[in-house]
Scaffold this active site. Structure first.
Site, short mmCIF file in Angstrom:
data_model
loop_
_atom_site.label_atom_id
_atom_site.label_comp_id
_atom_site.label_asym_id
_atom_site.label_seq_id
_atom_site.Cartn_x
_atom_site.Cartn_y
_atom_site.Cartn_z
N ARG A 20 -6.95 -2.01 0.13
CA ARG A 20 -6.53 -3.14 1.25
C ARG A 20 -7.17 -4.16 2.06
NH1 ARG A 20 -0.02 -1.51 1.01
NH2 ARG A 20 -1.87 0.22 1.33
N ARG A 46 -9.99 6.86 2.50
CA ARG A 46 -8.69 5.47 2.17
C ARG A 46 -10.32 4.31 2.52
NH1 ARG A 46 -3.64 6.87 1.25
NH2 ARG A 46 -3.37 4.64 0.37
N ASP A 64 -5.59 8.09 -6.67
CA ASP A 64 -4.42 8.31 -5.60
C ASP A 64 -3.83 9.94 -6.05
OD1 ASP A 64 -2.67 7.01 -4.06
OD2 ASP A 64 -1.42 8.71 -4.73
N ARG A 101 -7.18 -6.59 -7.03
CA ARG A 101 -5.30 -5.90 -6.98
C ARG A 101 -4.43 -6.93 -7.24
NH1 ARG A 101 -1.21 -3.96 -7.35
NH2 ARG A 101 -0.03 -2.99 -5.57
N TYR A 113 6.64 14.74 -1.49
CA TYR A 113 6.82 12.97 -2.65
C TYR A 113 7.74 13.72 -3.28
CZ TYR A 113 2.91 10.61 0.32
OH TYR A 113 2.50 10.01 1.11
O1 CP3 Z 1 -10.16 7.23 0.05
C1 CP3 Z 1 -10.24 6.13 -1.35
O2 CP3 Z 1 -11.14 4.91 -1.45
C2 CP3 Z 1 -9.82 6.87 -2.51
C3 CP3 Z 1 -8.17 6.44 -3.11
C4 CP3 Z 1 -7.30 6.44 -2.31
C5 CP3 Z 1 -6.63 6.45 -2.92
N1 CP3 Z 1 -4.84 7.07 -1.82
C6 CP3 Z 1 -5.57 4.84 -2.94
C7 CP3 Z 1 -4.66 3.78 -2.47
C8 CP3 Z 1 -6.83 8.33 -1.73
C9 CP3 Z 1 -8.20 9.36 -0.76
C10 CP3 Z 1 -5.61 8.37 -1.53
C11 CP3 Z 1 -5.09 9.47 -0.97
C12 CP3 Z 1 -3.65 9.54 -0.90
N2 CP3 Z 1 -2.41 8.59 -1.36
C13 CP3 Z 1 -2.79 10.33 0.66
C14 CP3 Z 1 -3.76 11.13 1.04
C15 CP3 Z 1 -4.42 10.53 2.39
C16 CP3 Z 1 -3.42 9.92 3.45
O3 CP3 Z 1 -3.70 8.62 3.23
O4 CP3 Z 1 -2.81 10.67 3.75
C17 CP3 Z 1 -1.72 9.76 -0.02
C18 CP3 Z 1 -0.40 10.53 1.05
C19 CP3 Z 1 -1.85 9.00 -1.16
C20 CP3 Z 1 -0.17 8.28 -1.58
C21 CP3 Z 1 -0.06 6.52 -0.92
N3 CP3 Z 1 -0.92 6.30 -2.02
C22 CP3 Z 1 0.62 6.25 -0.25
C23 CP3 Z 1 2.02 6.87 0.51
C24 CP3 Z 1 1.00 5.10 -0.73
C25 CP3 Z 1 1.08 3.25 -0.20
C26 CP3 Z 1 0.81 3.58 1.81
C27 CP3 Z 1 -0.66 2.90 1.26
O5 CP3 Z 1 -1.11 3.97 2.54
O6 CP3 Z 1 -1.10 2.27 0.78
C28 CP3 Z 1 -0.33 5.09 -1.44
C29 CP3 Z 1 -1.22 3.86 -2.40
C30 CP3 Z 1 -2.91 3.30 -2.53
N4 CP3 Z 1 -3.18 4.87 -3.22
C31 CP3 Z 1 -2.88 2.40 -2.49
C32 CP3 Z 1 -4.80 2.79 -2.66
C33 CP3 Z 1 -6.17 1.58 -2.70
C34 CP3 Z 1 -2.60 1.37 -2.20
C35 CP3 Z 1 -1.87 0.19 -3.29
C36 CP3 Z 1 -2.34 -0.81 -3.73
O7 CP3 Z 1 -3.19 -1.43 -3.95
O8 CP3 Z 1 -1.50 -1.54 -3.51
#
Ligand code: CP3
Length: 341
Positions: A27, A23, A72, A36, A150
């Protein structure tokens, strides 16, 4: 010349570990938050130029050894007929979750990818942009189990009660769901490599809620099939990330990945003992520590570097994704310490 990250993922041991962060785009970066404010999450993912911009943001700031495509784990499920969105301040929401076994039978695996085409385009564009800097690009997906959680939990993942019930009460349907996801994910990951991804990571963020017997029966065969399928079609290193699985790692390692990424609840050297030598290991700084005071952070990173220097092929990373509260200066300090410059 091969980059340091790919060298280690291919089994070499380096004096200083390569570093990237799960990640690493997101943010905690003001430039991400600014974008965003103007765009929905799904629009960022689905506009290749924007996805590329976000992917490259952390690389403009820090001397990182890898880039991970901005997307994502959940948005690809739209290709299987799921409707979803990322709600500001709440996280992902699936509007047609799996409520009964009928919903599993209805899922159709497409022969061709549609909804994820923008991600494939973004991968090609990023690869081109990064080739000048010899920084490898990682593609990724969610693991079948974590995606199922999920789809089934409908919001609160908490104890995974619904997922576990589905698994135990309707094992046939569970396996059908895993097969459909596996077929789709194989197509998706192979397509990412064809578009330019040079390594892959499968995120199994929730699988640590299972015990060894359930992992072996309900998860392992599908991951083995997925990884075998990918390896028969493309040849890039594939990392399997899981959390809270240290206690069952002797089963986890049977998935057949090229490398393993682990969380901070375990010691890398203990995982190394289970894995055997020469299998690349990645991890495992607590993201909370990365977001905390710098004196603690530096102490922990030094400790981890010391441990990492003794365990063979090692990639520095977090034990889970960066949290939004992380000061970018902390990330800079860690990268500097690792690189010695
Ligand atoms: O690593 C990176 O920079 C690439 C982008 C990436 C995102 N999500 C962007 C994202 C990757 C590799 C993920 C993986 C992801 N997404 C996982 C596996 C890794 C982990 O953290 O367990 C999971 C479980 C998700 C599901 C997910 N997506 C959740 C639970 C959420 C909300 C909570 C949170 O952590 O932000 C997201 C949203 C998300 N995915 C954001 C980003 C940048 C935030 C969205 C926003 O800008 O509002």
């Amino acid at each position: 010349m091969q980059s340091n990250l790919l060298k280690v993922l291919n089994g070499q041991t380096l004096e200083r570990p390569p570093v990237w962060f799960m990640r690493q785009a997101g943010r905690y970066l003001p430039e991400y938050r600014a974008l965003r404010e103007k765009h929905r999450m799904l629009d960022l993912i689905n506009t290749p130029e924007l996805a590329m911009e976000v992917t490259l943001q952390p690389l403009s700031r820090f001397d990182l050894d890898g880039a991970i495509i901005f997307a994502d784990i959940l948005n690809p499920l739209m290709d299987l007929g799921f409707e979803l969105d990322f709600i500001q301040g709440e996280g992902p929401k699936i509007f047609n979750p799996i409520l009964s076994t009928k919903d599993i039978q209805k899922i159709i695996v497409p022969e061709q990818l549609k909804c994820v085409q923008p991600t494939l385009k973004a991968i090609s564009m990023c690869r081109e942009a990064l080739s000048k800097r010899s920084i490898p690009l990682l593609g990724f997906c969610g693991a079948p189990f974590t995606l199922s959680a999920y789809l089934i939990e409908d919001g609160d993942l908490g104890s995974l009660a619904r997922t576990k019930r589905m698994m135990m009460e309707f094992p046939k349907d569970w396996h059908l769901l895993q097969e459909k996801l596996t077929d789709f994910l194989e197509l998706y990951l192979v397509s990412q490599v064809e578009a330019g991804a040079q390594a892959l990571q499968i995120f199994d963020s929730w699988v640590g809620y299972l015990g060894q017997l359930q992992y072996t029966e309900f998860v392992l065969p599908h991951l083995q099939k997925l990884i075998k399928g990918i390896k028969s079609r493309v040849s890039v290193p594939l990392i399997y990330f899981s959390t809270s699985t240290a206690g069952i790692f002797k089963v986890v390692k049977e998935v057949g990945a090229d490398g393993y990424s682990v969380d901070w609840r375990c010691r890398l050297s203990d995982i190394r003992t289970v894995l055997g030598n020469n299998v690349p290991l990645q991890g495992n700084l607590d993201p909370m520590i990365l977001a905390g005071p710098q004196d603690q952070l530096i102490k922990c990173v030094k400790n981890l570097l010391e441990e990492g220097s003794k365990i063979g092929p090692y990639v520095f990373n977090l034990g889970h994704g960066i949290i939004p509260q992380t000061p970018p200066d902390n990330v800079r300090a860690v990268v500097k310490l690792i690189k010695g410059r």
